[in-house]
Design a protein around this motif. Structure first.
Motif, PDB file in Angstrom:
ATOM      1  N   CYS A   1     -16.369 -21.698   4.311  1.00  0.00           N
ATOM      2  CA  CYS A   1     -18.113 -21.682   4.406  1.00  0.00           C
ATOM      3  C   CYS A   1     -18.630 -22.913   4.121  1.00  0.00           C
ATOM      4  O   CYS A   1     -19.602 -23.137   3.820  1.00  0.00           O
ATOM      5  CB  CYS A   1     -18.341 -19.892   3.663  1.00  0.00           C
ATOM      6  N   ALA A   2     -17.920 -23.388   2.924  1.00  0.00           N
ATOM      7  CA  ALA A   2     -18.473 -24.252   2.400  1.00  0.00           C
ATOM      8  C   ALA A   2     -18.616 -26.191   3.158  1.00  0.00           C
ATOM      9  O   ALA A   2     -19.370 -26.655   3.639  1.00  0.00           O
ATOM     10  CB  ALA A   2     -17.458 -24.933   1.622  1.00  0.00           C
ATOM     11  N   ALA A   3     -17.449 -25.461   4.019  1.00  0.00           N
ATOM     12  CA  ALA A   3     -17.104 -26.908   5.025  1.00  0.00           C
ATOM     13  C   ALA A   3     -17.821 -26.751   6.462  1.00  0.00           C
ATOM     14  O   ALA A   3     -18.902 -27.906   6.543  1.00  0.00           O
ATOM     15  CB  ALA A   3     -15.463 -26.736   5.464  1.00  0.00           C
ATOM     16  N   LEU A   4     -18.521 -25.414   6.835  1.00  0.00           N
ATOM     17  CA  LEU A   4     -19.410 -25.225   7.875  1.00  0.00           C
ATOM     18  C   LEU A   4     -21.100 -25.281   6.997  1.00  0.00           C
ATOM     19  O   LEU A   4     -21.705 -24.382   7.502  1.00  0.00           O
ATOM     20  CB  LEU A   4     -19.710 -23.930   8.229  1.00  0.00           C
ATOM     21  N   GLN A   5     -21.000 -25.574   5.950  1.00  0.00           N
ATOM     22  CA  GLN A   5     -22.284 -25.749   5.021  1.00  0.00           C
ATOM     23  C   GLN A   5     -23.753 -24.022   5.405  1.00  0.00           C
ATOM     24  O   GLN A   5     -24.538 -24.071   5.193  1.00  0.00           O
ATOM     25  CB  GLN A   5     -23.115 -26.216   5.933  1.00  0.00           C
ATOM     26  N   MET A   6     -22.154 -23.363   5.367  1.00  0.00           N
ATOM     27  CA  MET A   6     -22.847 -21.348   4.762  1.00  0.00           C
ATOM     28  C   MET A   6     -22.930 -21.683   3.623  1.00  0.00           C
ATOM     29  O   MET A   6     -21.379 -21.076   3.025  1.00  0.00           O
ATOM     30  CB  MET A   6     -22.025 -20.792   5.673  1.00  0.00           C
TER      31      MET A   6
END
Length: 712
Positions: free
Chosen positions: A95-100
Motif C-alpha cells: 500500500c505504501a509503495a502504491l501511495q495508498m
C-alpha cells in the motif's frame, strides 16, 4: 497520528468518505471476514467502486477481482485488509509503495494475543510512521458511515435490514458493543450517522475519531465505549473541541489502568486511583458518563434533537396521577425543579381541565381527558408557551383510546416548540410509538430512564453556561509559573530536591496563599524567643523532609500556651522522635502561631500518567483517609470550579452552616486552592505529589496552609 489534533479532522474526511474501496483478502464466502465486507458494501448500496483483491479468483460476488493491489488501474481511497496477521505487514508495504495511505486492518492476531502479536503491531506502527499512513485497527470491525452510505465492516445486523441514519455517532473500542448499540437503537427507531471501531489503535485512535465527528456537521451528539487511552491530552483536546462545537460527548467507561508501582507516602497518592482520574476528567470536560449501554442510548435520544433547556424548571403533564407523582419525585432527585406556572397559564388551564382537577405541577387533568384529544393538545400548548417552563415531560400509562392520533399530535407539538420535549409512555401502542420516534421525539418506556435523560440535558446546558463564564474570567497566576521555574532549576542543578515544610510554605506564600506566622529555630532557646515574638499559643514542629506524617512520628505539638509548656514539649518531642523515627535528624524546629480553626480541608495534587496534574479537595486533618470525602479535577482550576468541587462533597453542608452555625465564606478557600492548582499545572510531571493538609478555614473565613508537603 502525531501532530495537531485540530488538523486531523479534515484529513480523515476522505478516510470515512471513500470514493473507492479495495478489499484485500476478499472472498466469495460471506462467512469469511473478507467475504462479509464485500457483501455488506453491496447490500447497503455503497455508491463507490469496490475492488476485491484475491490472487486465486477473477470474480468475487459478481465483481471483477484482481490478484494484487498493483494490478488495479485506479487507486482506491481506502484499503480494507482482511488477511492473516503475519501477512498484514507485506500488504501494508505494498500500500505504501502504491501511495495508498488510508487503511482499515480488520485482521486480529496483534497485541491482543501476546508477544509475537505485539511485535507485529510494532511493525505496523513503524510502517505507518515511516510512510505517513492512516490505519484504523488492527483487530477492529471497521466503520459504518450511514450518510454516504458505506458499511466498511464485516459485522452488521439490524432486524429491518435498512440502514438507519441519525444525528448521533459512536466510537467504540469493542466492535461487538458497537454493533449491539446499533441493533438496540434500531429497535427504538433510532439511527447513527457513524459507528467507528478503533480496535488496537496503531495510530488512528479514539480521540482522533471523536475529533473527526466534532467537525462533521450532521453529527449532533457523540458517544463511545472506552476502555483506555494512550494520551489524556489528545482526549482532552477532542472533548474540548466537542464542547466548543456544542456537541455532547457520552462515554461508557470500562476498566481501570494499573496503579503506579512506586510507593506512595502522602494521603493524596493513596487515594487518587485511575478510575477516579477518568471521572475527574469527565466532570472537568463536560463528558456525560453512562454506566450501561442502555443508559447511553437513552442519553443519545435525549440529545439527538439538539435542544438544551435554558434552566432546570420542568413541567410534567400526566394522564395518570401516580405516574405524575413518581415523575415529580424523580425530577427532584435528578436536580430538576418543578416549574411554577404563571397566572396567565393557570387561568388558561382552568378553562381546559375538568373542574374536579387541580392546576399544579405535575399536572393531572384526570382520566376524563383520555378521550378528549383536542383538549389535551391545548393543555400541552398552554404549558409549552409558559416562559417559566424550560423543558416538558409528558407521561402516561395505558392511553390507547387515541392511539395513532395521539402519536401524530405529539409529533406536531414537538415541531411547534424549541423547548426540550420528552415522552414517557410505557403502554404506547406500536403504531403510535413509531410515529413519535420517527419524528425525533425522545421516547422512553421507563419513567426513570426518561427523567434521568431529561435531567442530563440540563446538566450539560449548565456545563456550557459555566464554561462560557470561565472563558471570560479565566484566572492568570504568573507567580505559579515563576515558582515552578525556580524549583525546576534547583532540581536540574542538584539532580534531586527535598523540600522541607518551611520551604514548602514559603513557596505557597509566594503564590499568594496564606500561611501561619512562624520562625525556624535551631535550639530550644531560639524557639522560646520566637514564641515570644509570635505570641502564645503556638505550635512546635520538627523540620525534616523525611517526615511526611508528623502526628505518627510525634513531630508536632499543639496548643502550647507558655514557655514552660514549650520547653516540656521540646523535650518530649526529642524523645518521641528518637523512638518513632530513629535515624532521622531534625533540620530545625518550626514555631508557629496556633491558628483558630473552624474547619480543616485538604488540597492535594498528584501527577497522573494520562491526565497530568490532578487536584484533590476534601475535608482534611488526620481522618482524611478514613472518611474519603473528596472531589477531584484536572489542574489548573479557576475559583468557580473549586466551588463546584466543594459542592460535590458530602460534608458540604458544614460549610453552609450546620445546626445554627453561620455559613463559611468559601471565597478565600477557593482562591487558595485555585492558586495551588495552577502551581501544580506549571510543575507538570516534575513532582510526585503535593498537598496542603490541613488547609485551615479560620472563623473569619481565611484559608491558611497549616502544613504542606512537596515530594519530588
Amino acid at each position: 497520528m502525531d501532530g495537531n489534533i485540530e488538523k486531523e479532522a479534515g484529513k480523515l474526511r476522505s478516510f470515512f468518505w471513500p470514493q473507492g474501496i479495495a478489499v484485500v483478502g476478499a472472498s466469495a464466502d460471506p462467512a469469511k471476514p473478507g467475504g462479509r465486507v464485500v457483501q455488506l458494501l453491496k447490500d447497503y448500496r455503497y455508491p463507490g467502486r469496490i475492488y476485491p483483491i484475491n490472487p486465486k479468483r477473477k470474480e468475487i460476488q459478481g465483481l471483477p477481482a484482481c490478484g494484487s493491489l498493483a494490478e488495479l488501474n485506479e487507486r482506491p481511497d481506502l484499503v480494507i485488509i482482511a488477511v492473516e496477521a503475519p501477512a498484514v505487514p507485506a500488504v501494508v508495504r505494498q500500500c505504501a509503495a502504491l501511495q495508498m495511505n488510508k487503511l482499515v486492518v480488520i485482521s486480529g492476531g496483534f497485541s491482543e494475543t501476546g508477544k509475537a502479536g505485539a511485535a507485529l503491531q510494532e511493525e505496523l506502527a513503524a510502517l505507518a510512521a515511516e510512510h505517513k499512513l492512516t490505519i484504523l485497527g488492527p483487530n477492529c470491525i471497521g466503520f459504518i458511515n450511514t450518510l454516504q452510505p458505506a458499511v466498511a465492516s464485516f459485522s452488521f445486523v439490524v432486524d429491518g435490514g435498512a440502514l438507519r441514519s441519525g444525528p448521533a455517532a459512536l466510537v467504540v473500542q469493542s466492535g461487538g458493543l458497537g454493533i449491539l448499540a446499533i441493533f438496540l437503537a434500531d429497535l427504538e427507531k433510532f439511527g447513527f450517522s457513524y459507528m467507528i471501531s478503533t480496535g488496537n489503535e496503531v495510530n488512528l485512535d479514539f480521540a482522533a475519531a471523536i475529533n473527526f465527528l466534532v467537525h462533521e456537521p450532521r453529527v449532533r451528539v457523540i458517544g463511545g465505549y472506552l476502555e483506555g487511552v494512550k494520551s489524556g491530552e489528545r482526549l482532552r483536546l477532542a472533548c474540548r473541541a466537542a464542547a466548543e462545537a456544542g456537541k455532547p460527548v457520552i462515554l461508557l467507561k470500562a476498566g481501570a489502568s494499573p496503579e503506579a508501582v512506586a510507593a506512595i507516602r502522602s494521603h493524596t497518592g493513596a487515594m487518587a486511583g485511575s478510575r477516579e482520574a477518568y471521572r475527574a476528567f469527565f466532570r472537568q470536560e463536560g463528558v456525560l458518563e453512562a454506566e450501561t449501554l442502555t443508559e447511553m442510548l437513552s442519553l443519545f435520544k435525549a440529545f439527538a434533537p439538539g435542544r438544551l433547556p435554558r434552566g432546570n424548571r420542568a413541567a410534567v403533564l400526566s394522564l395518570s396521577g401516580g405516574m405524575g407523582v413518581l415523575a415529580a419525585d424523580l425530577c427532584a432527585a435528578a436536580g430538576l425543579e418543578m416549574a411554577r406556572f404563571s397566572p396567565e397559564t393557570v387561568r388558561e388551564l382552568k378553562k381546559l381541565i375538568p373542574s374536579i382537577a387541580t392546576v399544579g405541577n405535575p399536572l393531572d387533568p384526570t382520566a376524563a381527558m383520555l378521550t378528549r384529544l383536542p383538549e389535551v393538545r391545548a393543555i400541552i400548548e398552554t404549558v409549552l408557551a409558559d416562559p417559566g417552563v424550560d423543558l416538558f415531560i409528558f407521561t402516561t400509562a395505558l392511553w390507547r383510546a387515541s392511539g395513532i392520533e395521539a402519536g401524530e399530535m405529539m409529533a406536531q407539538l414537538f415541531q411547534q416548540t424549541e423547548k426540550p420535549f420528552f415522552v414517557i409512555w410505557p403502554g404506547c401502542i406500536r403504531e403510535a410509538k413509531e410515529i413519535i420516534c420517527e419524528s425525533g421525539i425522545p421516547f422512553f418506556n421507563e419513567l426513570k430512564d426518561g427523567v434521568a435523560a431529561a435531567a442530563a440535558t440540563w446538566r450539560y446546558a449548565l456545563f456550557q453556561q459555566e464554561r462560557m463564564k470561565r472563558k471570560k474570567t479565566a484566572l492568570s497566576v504568573p507567580e505559579a509559573r515563576l515558582q515552578a521555574e525556580i524549583l525546576q532549576s534547583k532540581m536540574s542543578a542538584r539532580g534531586e530536591l527535598k523540600v522541607t515544610e518551611p520551604e514548602a510554605k514559603q513557596i505557597l506564600a509566594n503564590l499568594g496563599i496564606a500561611v501561619p506566622r512562624g520562625e525556624l529555630a535551631g535550639s530550644l532557646e531560639q524557639a522560646v524567643a520566637a514564641a515570644g515574638r509570635i505570641g502564645y499559643p503556638v505550635v512546635l514542629k520538627a523540620v525534616s523532609a523525611e517526615i511526611i506524617h508528623k502526628t505518627e512520628a510525634g513531630a508536632i505539638k499543639l496548643g502550647l500556651r507558655d514557655d514552660g509548656m514549650l520547653r516540656e514539649a521540646w523535650e518530649e518531642m526529642r524523645r518521641e522522635l528518637a523512638c518513632r523515627a530513629p535515624g532521622i535528624e531534625a533540620a530545625g524546629w518550626l514555631v508557629e502561631e496556633m491558628l483558630p480553626v473552624r474547619l480543616e480541608m485538604i488540597a492535594g495534587a498528584k501527577n497522573d500518567p494520562l491526565f497530568g496534574p490532578l487536584l484533590l479537595l476534601g475535608f482534611g486533618g488526620i481522618h482524611v483517609e478514613i472518611f474519603r470525602d473528596l472531589a477531584m479535577r484536572p489542574a489548573p482550576l479557576d475559583p468557580e470550579q473549586v466551588l463546584e468541587m466543594i459542592g460535590e462533597l458530602k460534608s458540604a453542608p458544614l460549610l453552609k452552616g450546620h445546626r445554627g452555625a453561620p455559613p463559611v465564606d468559601t471565597s478565600s478557600l477557593a482562591e487558595a486552592v485555585s492558586r495551588f492548582s495552577h502551581f501544580a499545572a506549571a510543575l507538570k510531571g516534575s513532582y510526585r505529589e503535593m498537598e496542603i493538609n490541613p488547609l485551615v478555614i479560620c472563623p473569619d473565613g481565611r484559608a491558611v496552609a497549616a502544613d504542606a508537603v512537596i515530594l519530588f
